[in-house]
Design a protein around this motif. Structure first.
Motif, mmCIF file in Angstrom:
data_model
loop_
_atom_site.group_PDB
_atom_site.id
_atom_site.type_symbol
_atom_site.label_atom_id
_atom_site.label_comp_id
_atom_site.label_asym_id
_atom_site.label_seq_id
_atom_site.Cartn_x
_atom_site.Cartn_y
_atom_site.Cartn_z
ATOM 1 N N ASN A 104 32.172 51.713 49.636
ATOM 2 C CA ASN A 104 32.103 52.370 48.325
ATOM 3 C C ASN A 104 33.361 53.220 48.118
ATOM 4 O OD1 ASN A 104 29.414 51.388 47.763
ATOM 5 N ND2 ASN A 104 28.641 52.932 49.181
ATOM 6 N N PRO A 105 34.484 52.588 47.790
ATOM 7 C CA PRO A 105 35.724 53.347 47.666
ATOM 8 C C PRO A 105 35.875 53.986 46.293
ATOM 9 C CG PRO A 105 36.155 51.041 47.301
ATOM 10 C CD PRO A 105 34.691 51.151 47.638
ATOM 11 N N THR A 106 36.905 54.840 46.159
ATOM 12 C CA THR A 106 37.321 55.379 44.871
ATOM 13 C C THR A 106 38.781 55.008 44.660
ATOM 14 O OG1 THR A 106 37.956 57.506 45.846
ATOM 15 C CG2 THR A 106 35.708 57.304 44.991
ATOM 16 N N TYR A 107 39.183 54.940 43.362
ATOM 17 C CA TYR A 107 40.564 54.594 43.057
ATOM 18 C C TYR A 107 40.927 55.212 41.720
ATOM 19 C CZ TYR A 107 44.822 51.889 42.279
ATOM 20 O OH TYR A 107 46.117 51.517 42.047
ATOM 21 N N THR A 108 42.149 55.756 41.627
ATOM 22 C CA THR A 108 42.659 56.359 40.401
ATOM 23 C C THR A 108 43.736 55.447 39.827
ATOM 24 O OG1 THR A 108 42.234 58.581 41.246
ATOM 25 C CG2 THR A 108 43.731 58.376 39.364
ATOM 26 N N TYR A 109 43.545 55.010 38.588
ATOM 27 C CA TYR A 109 44.489 54.102 37.938
ATOM 28 C C TYR A 109 45.649 54.874 37.326
ATOM 29 C CZ TYR A 109 41.132 50.295 38.415
ATOM 30 O OH TYR A 109 40.300 49.349 38.924
ATOM 31 N N PRO A 110 46.868 54.289 37.317
ATOM 32 C CA PRO A 110 48.018 54.990 36.754
ATOM 33 C C PRO A 110 48.086 54.954 35.233
ATOM 34 C CG PRO A 110 48.698 52.872 37.642
ATOM 35 C CD PRO A 110 47.252 53.047 38.013
ATOM 36 N N GLN A 111 47.432 53.983 34.616
ATOM 37 C CA GLN A 111 47.450 53.903 33.161
ATOM 38 C C GLN A 111 46.225 53.107 32.689
ATOM 39 O OE1 GLN A 111 50.261 52.208 34.752
ATOM 40 N NE2 GLN A 111 48.910 50.417 34.917
ATOM 41 N N PRO A 112 45.833 53.295 31.428
ATOM 42 C CA PRO A 112 44.670 52.556 30.911
ATOM 43 C C PRO A 112 45.045 51.110 30.610
ATOM 44 C CG PRO A 112 45.607 53.920 29.177
ATOM 45 C CD PRO A 112 46.374 54.260 30.433
ATOM 46 N N ALA A 113 44.105 50.211 30.832
ATOM 47 C CA ALA A 113 44.282 48.779 30.529
ATOM 48 C C ALA A 113 43.030 48.048 30.986
ATOM 49 C CB ALA A 113 45.520 48.200 31.221
ATOM 50 N N LEU A 114 42.949 46.769 30.634
ATOM 51 C CA LEU A 114 41.861 45.922 31.117
ATOM 52 C C LEU A 114 42.218 45.461 32.521
ATOM 53 C CD1 LEU A 114 39.165 44.516 30.338
ATOM 54 C CD2 LEU A 114 40.538 42.525 29.675
ATOM 55 N N LYS A 115 41.372 45.775 33.510
ATOM 56 C CA LYS A 115 41.634 45.445 34.909
ATOM 57 C C LYS A 115 40.642 44.376 35.378
ATOM 58 C CE LYS A 115 44.367 49.074 34.765
ATOM 59 N NZ LYS A 115 45.830 48.985 34.744
ATOM 60 N N ASN A 116 41.156 43.472 36.194
ATOM 61 C CA ASN A 116 40.296 42.465 36.808
ATOM 62 C C ASN A 116 39.979 42.918 38.231
ATOM 63 O OD1 ASN A 116 40.189 39.551 38.472
ATOM 64 N ND2 ASN A 116 39.107 39.570 36.529
ATOM 65 N N VAL A 117 38.786 43.476 38.409
ATOM 66 C CA VAL A 117 38.374 44.052 39.690
ATOM 67 C C VAL A 117 37.689 42.965 40.513
ATOM 68 C CG1 VAL A 117 37.024 45.851 40.818
ATOM 69 C CG2 VAL A 117 38.117 46.296 38.617
ATOM 70 N N GLY A 118 38.113 42.824 41.774
ATOM 71 C CA GLY A 118 37.539 41.805 42.641
ATOM 72 C C GLY A 118 36.988 42.395 43.925
ATOM 73 N N LEU A 119 35.935 41.760 44.445
ATOM 74 C CA LEU A 119 35.337 42.165 45.715
ATOM 75 C C LEU A 119 35.025 40.910 46.519
ATOM 76 C CD1 LEU A 119 33.992 44.150 47.710
ATOM 77 C CD2 LEU A 119 31.879 43.924 46.366
ATOM 78 N N VAL A 120 35.525 40.880 47.761
ATOM 79 C CA VAL A 120 35.179 39.825 48.707
ATOM 80 C C VAL A 120 34.290 40.454 49.770
ATOM 81 C CG1 VAL A 120 36.035 38.131 50.356
ATOM 82 C CG2 VAL A 120 37.369 38.642 48.293
ATOM 83 N N VAL A 121 33.083 39.901 49.970
ATOM 84 C CA VAL A 121 32.126 40.470 50.909
ATOM 85 C C VAL A 121 31.668 39.394 51.891
ATOM 86 C CG1 VAL A 121 31.258 42.342 49.460
ATOM 87 C CG2 VAL A 121 30.292 40.063 49.210
ATOM 88 N N THR A 122 31.279 39.851 53.069
ATOM 89 C CA THR A 122 30.709 38.965 54.085
ATOM 90 C C THR A 122 29.435 39.597 54.619
ATOM 91 O OG1 THR A 122 31.914 39.984 55.919
ATOM 92 C CG2 THR A 122 33.015 38.182 54.748
ATOM 93 N N ASN A 123 28.615 38.767 55.283
ATOM 94 C CA ASN A 123 27.446 39.322 55.959
ATOM 95 C C ASN A 123 27.434 38.875 57.417
ATOM 96 O OD1 ASN A 123 26.421 36.723 56.039
ATOM 97 N ND2 ASN A 123 24.666 37.122 54.721
ATOM 98 N N SER A 124 26.493 39.403 58.158
ATOM 99 C CA SER A 124 26.449 39.160 59.597
ATOM 100 C C SER A 124 26.091 37.719 59.943
ATOM 101 C CB SER A 124 25.439 40.114 60.250
ATOM 102 O OG SER A 124 24.149 39.943 59.677
ATOM 103 N N LYS A 125 25.642 36.935 58.968
ATOM 104 C CA LYS A 125 25.333 35.529 59.208
ATOM 105 C C LYS A 125 26.538 34.627 58.940
ATOM 106 C CE LYS A 125 21.008 35.953 60.407
ATOM 107 N NZ LYS A 125 20.574 35.599 61.779
ATOM 108 N N GLY A 126 27.662 35.220 58.559
ATOM 109 C CA GLY A 126 28.857 34.435 58.309
ATOM 110 C C GLY A 126 29.083 34.093 56.854
ATOM 111 N N CYS A 127 28.212 34.521 55.956
ATOM 112 C CA CYS A 127 28.391 34.235 54.537
ATOM 113 C C CYS A 127 29.581 35.028 54.007
ATOM 114 C CB CYS A 127 27.135 34.600 53.742
ATOM 115 S SG CYS A 127 25.685 33.619 54.169
ATOM 116 N N ILE A 128 30.323 34.401 53.092
ATOM 117 C CA ILE A 128 31.431 35.063 52.419
ATOM 118 C C ILE A 128 31.423 34.627 50.973
ATOM 119 C CG2 ILE A 128 33.058 33.248 53.147
ATOM 120 C CD1 ILE A 128 35.246 35.399 53.115
#
Length: 867
Positions: free
Chosen positions: A429-453
């Motif tokens: 659960n990170p935080t991030y401060t953007y340098p300027q306003p705009a439409l951002k494409n936010v991505g998350l890659v996650v895995t689990n202990s069973k090897g799913c990604i």
């Protein structure tokens, strides 16, 4: 993952018979313990693994001088000669050694290892190690410079600025692989995974390789470190050294895709090391990949197949070999399922870990096999939430991924900021401060202990102001009312003007202005400020008017139109029916009805009513559609209720001013009766009758003919569905299409008339003349004919007297050539043969028929054709 019997290698190779010889290298280090050069210091083992093309004419690896420059802050602080350790190994791959390999392939290279130790003082910035050399092999396909391309192999030792005091690091080491054969335009995989002694998290990328001068085989370390990227030729680059169809796995280092055209390509793999969630140093490996025009029997499966969506797993050979002739899949399921199809989609009965195997075969008994681990754990779904006010403040990213099996164990965030590469995190659960306003494409890659990604990308608008969602911009109230306003966004609120308002410093004020007022709302969310305006229009009272009473036609739908500024409406009717409580309801009164409305604006109220008088529609009814014969007339009967009526069209009507006129159309016509009423419903009504005019009956009694006395002759009529013959003389039935007539000798000829009727009863007449021969059954053929197209005697036909069937009628020229033949009564010769008119001459005919008693009649003679 099991391969087939010959070696599959990542190729470090070159072109034959060239002066340059270097085919790649890797510089790495290992922390050995405290050092001896000052306090504190660290001891390291420094190693260079170097590759050489066997077929080049450059220096041998045994004679290769290797010196590493050690830099701090870009300045040379030490040099370290590396002696050769052990011997030089050779690996070769060709079709002689491996008969299942198709193509002119000869891959050979040598590998040597150079190593030494050094003690370095611990410092803040750490050290960069570089070995500068010359030269790479010539004619590298993805570079603009084709000869004398230098090399610079680099690795980095982190300092206390990125690693806390007391912590040390050993660089990762790429797993030693044999050579990899890559065939042009074929799919391939190269495993560039590495191991790390310290257990750091490793991520992989393709990056620019470094060049150097070409003055000597191994130039002395320069006083200042200059890292010069190679010049790649379009469409290649450091990030895409093998083109856009080849990528590297961020987590595993597996390079895969479709190989480019035949040639040699420089490729550089960069490893980023992560410790405690932070990137702290980089390690690199530089190599040259040779792509050949070849093919081979191969079974290639991924190391793992992880199915996290459902129970269906797709199996497909990842080798693009064109020589494979057979497949055998074993999916590892307890059911024992197997398949010989090239591609298989199998549904597992349950979750779990399974081992699948593919065996392939080809010509000359060549075979290949591979296995893969299949993990089936459906129910893994990535998700996350974002909260924040504006770009000046940090945004909170929270993982909301769900997994049915195992637990979520890694996260890789990309916050979508295009101006920097530092917009990533591996925290949950990170935080991030953007340098300027705009439409951002936010991505998350996650895995689990069973090897799913899995991954999820969301477009998120980073605003320059906090979101302010007012419920409305303009509204209306009555002067005796109060109005609650709710704004759902967080922050500190203020409302202006501070007049006739309760709770002005909250998101839920209550206003009660006596006159129209504009309220300005401002929200402050951690220093981000936004404002908007709500106009509250105030009326001292409310009025509603439904207009004058009206007349409506029975069964019509009528919309009530009150004139009012009210916001609420309650409706009733004199019949008990309840219209919808909206401003403009639709009603359908069947009897005269009064409608009542109560209009409200808050506590202000007014009432009105309107009477709708219901009157019936006028009546227009005509009879059913009908059909008449051409030239006939019909009475159009109708029923009319109204004050006026009219018929259209009137051109074929007799007395169109009456309700039941006479119609005599010459073609099918639709007659429309339109009725209006000036005393009741003002809307006209109409009805239509279609009068279909039947087409003229084409009666045909047949050609005039001949008969033998007391021998039956069949007459044939066509053109209708019912027939009536006259006179009755000699006829066996006057009411059929094909009666038989038998005539006595006292009659020389007779004219029969037939009346032909169609299905509508329409009719027409035709006649046929029957002449009586006194002889027995006979076939008469004219002695001459004139085929000059004047309509007279143009066709030579046999005349049948008492003949019921024509066996044949034939015409021959004087040489015996058959010119014409027919078996149809009434058909004859027109004097033509094969499209050409025959000359004036004498011709022979033969004819044979069967009379009504069944006897054969044969005639032969001559006839003259006259032109």
């Amino acid at each position: 993952m099991k391969k087939h019997f010959f070696i599959i290698l990542f190729l470090i190779g070159s072109l034959p018979a060239i002066a340059r010889h270097v085919a790649g290298g890797e510089l790495f280090y290992e922390y050995l313990g405290p050092g001896t050069s000052g306090n504190p210091s660290s001891s390291y083992r420094i190693t260079l693994r170097l590759f050489r093309d066997c077929l080049s004419q450059g220096p041998l690896l045994e004679n290769e001088p290797v010196t590493v420059g050690i830099y701090s802050g870009g300045v040379l602080v030490n040099t370290l000669p590396l002696p050769l350790t052990g011997g030089v190994n050779t690996i070769q791959l060709n079709t002689a050694a491996f008969p299942c390999l198709v193509g002119d392939v000869n891959v050979c290279y040598q590998v040597a290892v150079y190593t030494s130790t050094i003690s370095l003082a611990d410092n803040i910035s750490g050290y960069t190690l570089a070995r500068i050399g010359c030269c790479r092999i010539d004619n590298i396909s993805n570079l603009t410079q084709k000869v004398s391309v230098g090399s610079n192999y680099v690795t980095k030792i982190p300092g206390t600025a990125t690693l806390p005091l007391g912590e040390h690091n050993s660089s990762p080491q790429f797993l030693i692989k044999d050579t990899a054969l890559v065939c042009t335009n074929k799919s391939f995989k190269l495993d560039f995974g590495a191991i790390d002694k310290d257990g750091d998290v490793l991520t992989y990328s393709l990056c620019e390789a470094y060049g150097a001068g070409s003055g000597s085989n191994n130039t002395s370390p320069q006083s200042s470190l200059v890292l010069t990227p190679l010049n790649y030729s379009s469409p290649f680059s450091g990030n895409y050294p093998l083109g856009s169809k080849v990528q590297i796995n961020y987590s595993t280092g597996l390079i895969s895709g479709i190989a480019p055209a035949e040639g040699s390509y420089v490729v550089n793999v960069c490893i980023t090391e992560w410790r405690n969630g932070k990137a702290f140093t980089e390690h690199r490996k530089d190599f040259i990949l040779k792509v050949k025009d070849c093919d081979f029997i191969e079974a290639v499966l991924p190391e793992k197949i992880i199915q996290c969506n459902d129970y269906v797993v797709h199996f497909e050979n990842q080798s693009a070999s064109s020589a494979i002739t057979s497949y055998l899949w074993e999916v590892g399921d307890p059911s024992g399922f197997t398949s010989t199809d090239p591609v298989v989609d199998f549904t597992y009965a349950d979750t779990g870990r399974f081992t699948a195997k593919l065996s392939v075969g080809g010509p000359q008994g060549c075979q290949g096999s591979a296995t893969t681990l299949v993990l089936v754990y459906p129910g893994f779904k990535p998700d996350f939430t974002i909260t924040g006010s504006c770009f000046q403040n940090p945004f909170q990213f929270k993982d909301a991924t769900t997994t049915k099996y195992g637990f979520v164990d890694s996260w890789r965030w990309d916050f979508g900021e295009p101006t920097t590469d530092a917009d990533t995190s591996i925290l949950k659960n990170p935080t991030y401060t953007y340098p300027q306003p705009a439409l951002k494409n936010v991505g998350l890659v996650v895995t689990n202990s069973k090897g799913c990604i899995d991954s999820l990308h969301v477009d998120y608008l980073v605003r320059d102001k906090p979101l302010l969602q007012i419920p409305f911009r303009d509204t209306l109230i009555c002067s005796i009312d109060s109005l609650p306003i709710h704004v759902p966004n967080p922050g500190i609120y203020s409302w202006l003007p501070n007049k006739n308002i309760l709770f002005p410093n909250t998101a839920d004020p209550v206003v009660f202005p006596k006159d129209t007022t504009k309220y300005i709302v401002s929200v402050n969310d951690n220093g981000c400020i936004n404002s908007d305006t709500i106009t509250v229009n105030v009326l001292p009272f409310i009025k509603v008017k439904l207009g004058k009473d009206s007349v409506v036609c029975k069964t019509d739908v009528f919309q009530l139109h009150p004139v009012s500024d009210a916001l609420g409406y309650q409706w009733k009717s004199s019949t008990g029916a309840t219209p919808a409580n909206i401003k403009y309801p639709s009603v359908q009164p069947l009897v005269t009805t009064r409608y009542f409305v109560t209009a409200n604006l808050g506590k202000c109220e007014d009432k009105d009513s309107v009477l709708l008088k219901v009157v019936p529609y006028p009546v227009a009814v005509v009879g059913p559609d009908t059909t008449i014969c051409l030239g006939s007339r019909i009475l159009l009967r109708s029923s009319v209720t109204g004050s006026t009526f009219s018929w259209t069209p009137i051109s074929s009507l007799i007395n169109a001013s009456v309700t039941s006129p006479v119609a005599g159309p010459s073609k099918t016509t639709a007659y429309i009766l339109k009725v209006s009423d000036t005393l009741g419903c003002p809307k006209p009504v109409s009805d239509t009758i279609v009068v279909t005019v039947a087409p003229t009956v084409i009666a045909n009694a047949g050609r005039d003919t001949f008969a033998i006395q007391k021998q039956p002759l069949q007459l044939t009529a066509t053109g209708g569905v019912r027939y009536l013959w006259s006179p009755e003389t000699g006829l066996n039935n006057t009411a059929i299409a094909n009666p038989l007539t038998t005539l006595d000798a006292g009659i020389d000829s007779i004219r029969y008339r037939v009346r032909v009727f169609d299905a509508n009863g329409c009719f027409s007449d035709d006649e046929v003349v029957v002449r009586i021969f006194k002889t027995g059954p006979e076939i008469f053929v004219p002695s001459a004919f004139t085929p000059n197209s004047d309509g007279k005697n143009d066709i030579l036909r046999p005349i049948m007297a008492g003949i019921s069937q024509l066996t044949y009628f034939r015409i021959y020229n004087r040489w015996g050539q058959l010119l014409f033949s027919t078996t149809e009564i009434g058909k004859g010769w027109d004097g033509m043969y094969n499209g050409s008119p025959q000359p004036s001459n004498t011709y022979v005919f033969t004819a044979e028929g069967i009379d009504y008693t069944g006897k054969t009649v044969f005639r032969k003679g001559t006839t003259v054709l006259i032109r």
